[in-house]
Design an enzyme around this catalytic site. Structure first.
Site, mmCIF file in Angstrom:
data_model
loop_
_atom_site.group_PDB
_atom_site.id
_atom_site.type_symbol
_atom_site.label_atom_id
_atom_site.label_comp_id
_atom_site.label_asym_id
_atom_site.label_seq_id
_atom_site.Cartn_x
_atom_site.Cartn_y
_atom_site.Cartn_z
ATOM 1 N N ASP A 247 -11.462 -34.011 6.337
ATOM 2 C CA ASP A 247 -10.678 -34.311 7.535
ATOM 3 C C ASP A 247 -11.465 -34.111 8.832
ATOM 4 O O ASP A 247 -10.900 -34.205 9.926
ATOM 5 C CB ASP A 247 -9.419 -33.413 7.584
ATOM 6 C CG ASP A 247 -8.522 -33.628 6.369
ATOM 7 O OD1 ASP A 247 -8.299 -34.801 6.014
ATOM 8 O OD2 ASP A 247 -8.056 -32.643 5.781
ATOM 9 N N ASP A 248 -12.763 -33.843 8.715
ATOM 10 C CA ASP A 248 -13.558 -33.528 9.908
ATOM 11 C C ASP A 248 -13.745 -34.750 10.808
ATOM 12 O O ASP A 248 -14.160 -35.826 10.349
ATOM 13 C CB ASP A 248 -14.933 -32.999 9.470
ATOM 14 C CG ASP A 248 -15.781 -32.597 10.658
ATOM 15 O OD1 ASP A 248 -15.495 -31.534 11.236
ATOM 16 O OD2 ASP A 248 -16.696 -33.353 11.016
ATOM 17 N N VAL A 249 -13.447 -34.574 12.092
ATOM 18 C CA VAL A 249 -13.531 -35.670 13.070
ATOM 19 C C VAL A 249 -14.971 -36.164 13.219
ATOM 20 O O VAL A 249 -15.227 -37.372 13.313
ATOM 21 C CB VAL A 249 -12.973 -35.213 14.438
ATOM 22 C CG1 VAL A 249 -13.180 -36.291 15.492
ATOM 23 C CG2 VAL A 249 -11.492 -34.887 14.328
ATOM 24 N N TRP A 289 -23.468 -34.681 9.746
ATOM 25 C CA TRP A 289 -23.228 -33.936 10.987
ATOM 26 C C TRP A 289 -24.499 -33.882 11.824
ATOM 27 O O TRP A 289 -24.476 -34.040 13.036
ATOM 28 C CB TRP A 289 -22.785 -32.506 10.680
ATOM 29 C CG TRP A 289 -21.341 -32.356 10.342
ATOM 30 C CD1 TRP A 289 -20.332 -33.253 10.542
ATOM 31 C CD2 TRP A 289 -20.726 -31.188 9.769
ATOM 32 N NE1 TRP A 289 -19.136 -32.717 10.112
ATOM 33 C CE2 TRP A 289 -19.343 -31.471 9.633
ATOM 34 C CE3 TRP A 289 -21.204 -29.951 9.347
ATOM 35 C CZ2 TRP A 289 -18.439 -30.544 9.102
ATOM 36 C CZ3 TRP A 289 -20.322 -29.031 8.806
ATOM 37 C CH2 TRP A 289 -18.953 -29.323 8.693
#
Length: 293
Positions: A247-249, A289
């Site tokens: 769910d990481d933006v 990331w």
């Protein structure tokens, strides 16, 4: 200490250097400086890698531990911090043909999932970072550390140590008002600290869960820890390879960019794109990331 061939100290240093307003280590002249508390001792170390496949840990300012096991514990901490015991060859092999990963692993070859070995620090960082930007999260962390942690002076530098659960467990929300953080987050930090002081939440208990989903469930039962925070902790502290903060933006943004999508990917699309990442989800996420920051 010897390091794997698939390790680049320079790449990991670049990653660490990107942390805005970091307060728990210093970087100077291609070296990392950090205080690492082990029981009653707080050695200050300089970590460098002037020779290929070798990392050097040097104790500064007369802080060399007298006990051999403490010196060994420091070495283990550093190995854990830089995740030196993970064999990245299989990950690099799968990434070569992966449309999302191939560019990132080529650009950041030798980067490790630089971790947070201390469970309390990892959970606090996960909670602090919920729904705010990274710069503000680092500001809040600095306030927490400088108000409730401790420091040691060594060779003219000040080295801060993250507060222990005991430091935080006895506090009230009013005590934490100085942080200018939401009341709920203050309550969450105190609650986690109390669970750790009572021995109900430990690294060993989570690792002994025997299954990634069971460990995730143990964490999400705790107030203030949702699936994102749980997976962040499992990834950065417990080193569970299949931990996946889906769910990481940031993850959504980088996938959208790499795929040239008009909208952010749905959960189903992410699961489809990550189908070959089995047991490497945490590394895949970390590399994606890294391509953002």
């Amino acid at each position: 200490m010897f390091v794997p061939k698939e390790f680049s100290f320079a790449e990991n240093l670049k990653y660490l250097s990107n942390a805005p307003n970091e307060c728990l280590f210093h970087i100077k002249d291609k070296r990392v400086y950090k205080a690492i508390p082990i029981e009653q001792e707080t050695p200050v170390v300089e970590i460098s890698a002037d020779y290929e496949n070798v990392m050097t840990i040097r104790f500064l300012g007369g802080t060399t531990p007298s006990r051999k096991w403490v010196r060994a514990a420091i070495a283990r901490y550093v190995r854990d911090w830089f995740d030196l015991d993970t064999d990245l060859v299989p990950f690099y092999d799968l990434a070569k043909t992966d449309i999302l990963l191939q560019k990132a692993v080529d650009e950041f070859h030798g980067l490790r999932n630089v971790g947070i070995p201390d469970l309390f620090e990892a959970i606090c960082w996960g909670i602090i970072g919920q729904q705010i930007n990274l710069t503000f999260a680092y500001t809040l962390k600095r306030r927490l550390v400088e108000n409730f942690g401790r420091h040691v002076e060594c060779e003219g530098e000040r080295y801060w140590i993250f507060p222990s659960p005991h430091n935080i467990a006895a506090l009230t929300v009013e005590d934490l008002a100085v942080l200018r953080m939401t009341v709920k987050k203050c309550e969450y930090l105190i609650g986690v600290a109390q669970l750790m002081v009572e021995g109900k939440l430990t690294k060993e208990r989570l690792l002994d869960a025997g299954d990634y989903k069971k460990a995730e469930k143990m964490l999400t039962k705790i107030r203030g820890i949702g699936p994102w925070t749980a997976n962040y902790v499992l990834m950065r502290c417990l080193r569970i390879p299949s931990a996946f903060p889906i769910d990481d933006v940031g993850l959504h943004n980088v996938i959208k960019y790499l795929r040239g999508m008009e909208n952010k990917p749905t959960k189903e699309e992410i699961l489809q794109l990550s189908a070959t990442w089995t047991n490497w989800e945490s590394y895949a996420t970390f590399y994606l990331w890294r391509s953002l920051y």
